[in-house]
Design a protein around this motif. Structure first.
Motif, PDB file in Angstrom:
ATOM      1  N   ARG A   8       0.845  -1.187   0.000  1.00  0.00           N
ATOM      2  CA  ARG A   8       0.000   0.000   0.000  1.00  0.00           C
ATOM      3  C   ARG A   8       0.885   1.242   0.000  1.00  0.00           C
ATOM      4  NH1 ARG A   8      -4.338  -1.504   4.782  1.00  0.00           N
ATOM      5  NH2 ARG A   8      -5.251  -3.336   3.770  1.00  0.00           N
ATOM      6  N   PRO A   9       0.462   2.241  -0.709  1.00  0.00           N
ATOM      7  CA  PRO A   9       1.233   3.477  -0.673  1.00  0.00           C
ATOM      8  C   PRO A   9       1.237   4.060   0.734  1.00  0.00           C
ATOM      9  CG  PRO A   9      -0.902   3.836  -1.735  1.00  0.00           C
ATOM     10  CD  PRO A   9      -0.737   2.346  -1.554  1.00  0.00           C
ATOM     11  N   ALA A  10       2.339   4.663   1.120  1.00  0.00           N
ATOM     12  CA  ALA A  10       2.445   5.248   2.453  1.00  0.00           C
ATOM     13  C   ALA A  10       1.387   6.331   2.631  1.00  0.00           C
ATOM     14  CB  ALA A  10       3.838   5.851   2.647  1.00  0.00           C
ATOM     15  N   ALA A  11       0.767   6.308   3.780  1.00  0.00           N
ATOM     16  CA  ALA A  11      -0.271   7.291   4.057  1.00  0.00           C
ATOM     17  C   ALA A  11       0.339   8.690   4.169  1.00  0.00           C
ATOM     18  CB  ALA A  11      -0.987   6.937   5.358  1.00  0.00           C
ATOM     19  N   THR A  12      -0.358   9.665   3.629  1.00  0.00           N
ATOM     20  CA  THR A  12       0.104  11.045   3.735  1.00  0.00           C
ATOM     21  C   THR A  12      -0.088  11.520   5.165  1.00  0.00           C
ATOM     22  OG1 THR A  12      -0.558  11.465   1.455  1.00  0.00           O
ATOM     23  CG2 THR A  12      -0.197  13.387   2.862  1.00  0.00           C
ATOM     24  N   PRO A  13       0.957  12.015   5.801  1.00  0.00           N
ATOM     25  CA  PRO A  13       0.800  12.459   7.189  1.00  0.00           C
ATOM     26  C   PRO A  13      -0.190  13.617   7.285  1.00  0.00           C
ATOM     27  CG  PRO A  13       2.925  13.154   6.295  1.00  0.00           C
ATOM     28  CD  PRO A  13       2.335  12.215   5.307  1.00  0.00           C
ATOM     29  N   ARG A  14      -0.987  13.592   8.342  1.00  0.00           N
ATOM     30  CA  ARG A  14      -1.952  14.662   8.556  1.00  0.00           C
ATOM     31  C   ARG A  14      -1.238  15.935   8.973  1.00  0.00           C
ATOM     32  NH1 ARG A  14      -7.170  12.773  11.175  1.00  0.00           N
ATOM     33  NH2 ARG A  14      -6.501  13.989  12.967  1.00  0.00           N
ATOM     34  N   PRO A  15      -1.665  17.083   8.463  1.00  0.00           N
ATOM     35  CA  PRO A  15      -1.055  18.328   8.913  1.00  0.00           C
ATOM     36  C   PRO A  15      -1.301  18.528  10.402  1.00  0.00           C
ATOM     37  CG  PRO A  15      -3.050  18.756   7.637  1.00  0.00           C
ATOM     38  CD  PRO A  15      -2.751  17.295   7.494  1.00  0.00           C
ATOM     39  N   ARG A  16      -0.355  19.160  11.066  1.00  0.00           N
ATOM     40  CA  ARG A  16      -0.462  19.382  12.510  1.00  0.00           C
ATOM     41  C   ARG A  16      -0.368  20.870  12.800  1.00  0.00           C
ATOM     42  NH1 ARG A  16       3.241  15.884  16.425  1.00  0.00           N
ATOM     43  NH2 ARG A  16       1.727  14.351  15.661  1.00  0.00           N
ATOM     44  N   ILE A  17      -1.324  21.365  13.567  1.00  0.00           N
ATOM     45  CA  ILE A  17      -1.371  22.781  13.925  1.00  0.00           C
ATOM     46  C   ILE A  17      -1.532  22.897  15.434  1.00  0.00           C
ATOM     47  CG2 ILE A  17      -2.721  24.923  13.734  1.00  0.00           C
ATOM     48  CD1 ILE A  17      -3.399  24.133  10.886  1.00  0.00           C
ATOM     49  N   ALA A  18      -0.721  23.755  16.051  1.00  0.00           N
ATOM     50  CA  ALA A  18      -0.816  24.005  17.483  1.00  0.00           C
ATOM     51  C   ALA A  18      -1.670  25.239  17.726  1.00  0.00           C
ATOM     52  CB  ALA A  18       0.575  24.208  18.080  1.00  0.00           C
ATOM     53  N   VAL A  19      -2.506  25.192  18.776  1.00  0.00           N
ATOM     54  CA  VAL A  19      -3.420  26.292  19.081  1.00  0.00           C
ATOM     55  C   VAL A  19      -3.321  26.631  20.563  1.00  0.00           C
ATOM     56  CG1 VAL A  19      -5.819  27.082  19.065  1.00  0.00           C
ATOM     57  CG2 VAL A  19      -5.015  25.538  17.260  1.00  0.00           C
ATOM     58  N   THR A  20      -3.057  27.899  20.872  1.00  0.00           N
ATOM     59  CA  THR A  20      -3.200  28.368  22.254  1.00  0.00           C
ATOM     60  C   THR A  20      -4.591  28.984  22.399  1.00  0.00           C
ATOM     61  OG1 THR A  20      -2.464  30.670  21.971  1.00  0.00           O
ATOM     62  CG2 THR A  20      -0.744  28.978  22.231  1.00  0.00           C
ATOM     63  N   GLY A  21      -5.089  29.036  23.632  1.00  0.00           N
ATOM     64  CA  GLY A  21      -6.428  29.585  23.836  1.00  0.00           C
ATOM     65  C   GLY A  21      -7.507  28.720  23.242  1.00  0.00           C
ATOM     66  N   SER A  22      -7.272  27.403  23.200  1.00  0.00           N
ATOM     67  CA  SER A  22      -8.210  26.498  22.520  1.00  0.00           C
ATOM     68  C   SER A  22      -9.508  26.289  23.277  1.00  0.00           C
ATOM     69  CB  SER A  22      -7.543  25.138  22.282  1.00  0.00           C
ATOM     70  OG  SER A  22      -7.223  24.516  23.512  1.00  0.00           O
ATOM     71  N   SER A  23      -9.575  26.723  24.538  1.00  0.00           N
ATOM     72  CA  SER A  23     -10.812  26.543  25.302  1.00  0.00           C
ATOM     73  C   SER A  23     -11.733  27.750  25.209  1.00  0.00           C
ATOM     74  CB  SER A  23     -10.485  26.263  26.780  1.00  0.00           C
ATOM     75  OG  SER A  23      -9.793  27.365  27.356  1.00  0.00           O
ATOM     76  N   GLY A  24     -11.297  28.822  24.557  1.00  0.00           N
ATOM     77  CA  GLY A  24     -12.126  30.004  24.409  1.00  0.00           C
ATOM     78  C   GLY A  24     -13.137  29.868  23.288  1.00  0.00           C
ATOM     79  N   LEU A  25     -13.931  30.909  23.104  1.00  0.00           N
ATOM     80  CA  LEU A  25     -14.972  30.901  22.078  1.00  0.00           C
ATOM     81  C   LEU A  25     -14.395  30.595  20.705  1.00  0.00           C
ATOM     82  CD1 LEU A  25     -17.854  31.639  20.989  1.00  0.00           C
ATOM     83  CD2 LEU A  25     -17.021  34.001  20.828  1.00  0.00           C
ATOM     84  N   ILE A  26     -13.391  31.348  20.287  1.00  0.00           N
ATOM     85  CA  ILE A  26     -12.817  31.172  18.953  1.00  0.00           C
ATOM     86  C   ILE A  26     -11.968  29.914  18.890  1.00  0.00           C
ATOM     87  CG2 ILE A  26     -11.242  32.195  17.265  1.00  0.00           C
ATOM     88  CD1 ILE A  26     -12.202  34.952  18.309  1.00  0.00           C
ATOM     89  N   GLY A  27     -11.170  29.663  19.934  1.00  0.00           N
ATOM     90  CA  GLY A  27     -10.305  28.489  19.934  1.00  0.00           C
ATOM     91  C   GLY A  27     -11.078  27.185  19.855  1.00  0.00           C
TER      92      GLY A  27
END
Length: 320
Positions: free
Chosen positions: A10-29
């Motif tokens: 099987r072709p190697a799976a494309t790695p998922r992009p990774r994004i870090a977020v601060t303030g993730s518990s707020g309204l926008i986060g």
């Protein structure tokens, strides 16, 4: 003996992009984290307490433990920095004003320094740093865009320091965006979230004379704009206003709230009363900011809820 058939590889799976977020518990986060995950993105939530979930990593907003913060964001494609004390959460005492400033300036400096300290191979390519249209101060009836200079006042001063704190990331070659956010129209939080119960109870009305301009954006458009800023194309950097394309006066916003919620809007909060109740924060409540999202529009971003009425109806439909 017959040769065994080879297994199909099987072709190697494309790695998922990774994004870090601060303030993730707020309204926008919270909304951004949910949207990114729906896109198939691996989200790392940066927290200031001991991590309690598999997707959480610790970071130090004071900047004293830079290596730990850097380790938490190493290998991420981007960082979205949203953390900061709520501007309208408390009366503006000298102590709370310092907390507003430090939570933004020191936290941003810590994130930017940690990013810059990483080897290029591990360094995020993009930093989307929260900022605010408070940068412009009181603009009166004059429309302003990202080319306008910083205004005067406490929030304008904070925004200047806030954005300057991210410069080390930009100097390290990281595409750095300052997301200057306006009033986010949502029922579940933020300044507008406090208006909905008042208007539903028939207690809503204009603030002061109602002639001050409000630059608002729906929560859905705000999240879409952040995702737009994260994209490699159009590759925006520097200040970008996250406001709707049609600012309105407080008087007009009051009329819209009353019509959409089918409630009277006969009450008025006089300016002197607001100054007593809110202290220095009343200057921003009564101030006028007619801010336009020129760079978003020129880059091809399309608003789903371009008017305040659209944004209010969207909040009622999606958060009820």
């Amino acid at each position: 003996m017959a040769a065994m058939p080879k297994r199909s590889q099987r072709p190697a799976a494309t790695p998922r992009p990774r994004i870090a977020v601060t303030g993730s518990s707020g309204l926008i986060g919270t909304a951004l984290t949910s949207a990114l995950r729906a896109d198939g993105t691996d989200v790392v939530r940066l927290v200031r307490r001991p991590p309690g979930a598999a997707d959480e990593r610790w970071w130090d907003p004071s900047g004293r433990q830079q290596e730990s913060t850097a380790a938490s964001i190493a290998g991420c494609e981007a960082v979205v920095h949203l953390a900061g004390a709520g501007v309208g959460d408390h009366r503006w005492t000298a102590r709370y004003k310092q907390e507003i400033r430090d939570s933004r300036v020191l936290g941003t400096a810590a994130i930017a320094a940690a990013i810059a300290s990483l080897p290029e191979a591990d360094r995020p390519r993009t930093l989307v740093c929260g900022s605010a249209i408070g940068w412009y101060g009181d603009t009166g009836t004059d429309p302003v865009d990202e080319d306008a200079p910083a205004g005067s006042g406490f929030l304008a001063d904070v925004c200047r320091e806030w954005e300057a704190a991210a410069v080390p990331a930009a100097e390290a070659g990281v595409r750095t965006v300052y997301a200057r956010t306006g009033l986010v129209v949502a029922r579940s939080g933020g300044a507008w979230g406090r208006l909905f119960p008042l208007f539903k109870a028939g207690l809503g009305g204009r603030l002061g004379n109602g002639n001050q301009f409000w630059s608002a954006i729906s929560l859905a458009d705000h999240i879409a704009a952040l995702r737009f800023l994260l994209a490699e194309e159009p590759g925006l950097s520097g200040p970008v206003n996250l406001t709707g394309p049609h600012p309105v006066t407080n008087r007009e916003a009051t009329r819209v709230m009353g019509e959409v919620l089918h409630r009277p809007t006969v009450f008025t909060a006089p300016a002197p009363l607001l100054r007593v109740a809110l202290g220095q924060f009343s200057e921003d409540v009564l101030g006028s900011q007619r801010v336009l999202p020129r760079r978003l529009l020129e880059a091809g971003f399309t608003f789903t809820h371009p008017t305040v009425e659209d944004a209010v109806r969207a909040a009622l439909a999606t958060e009820s």
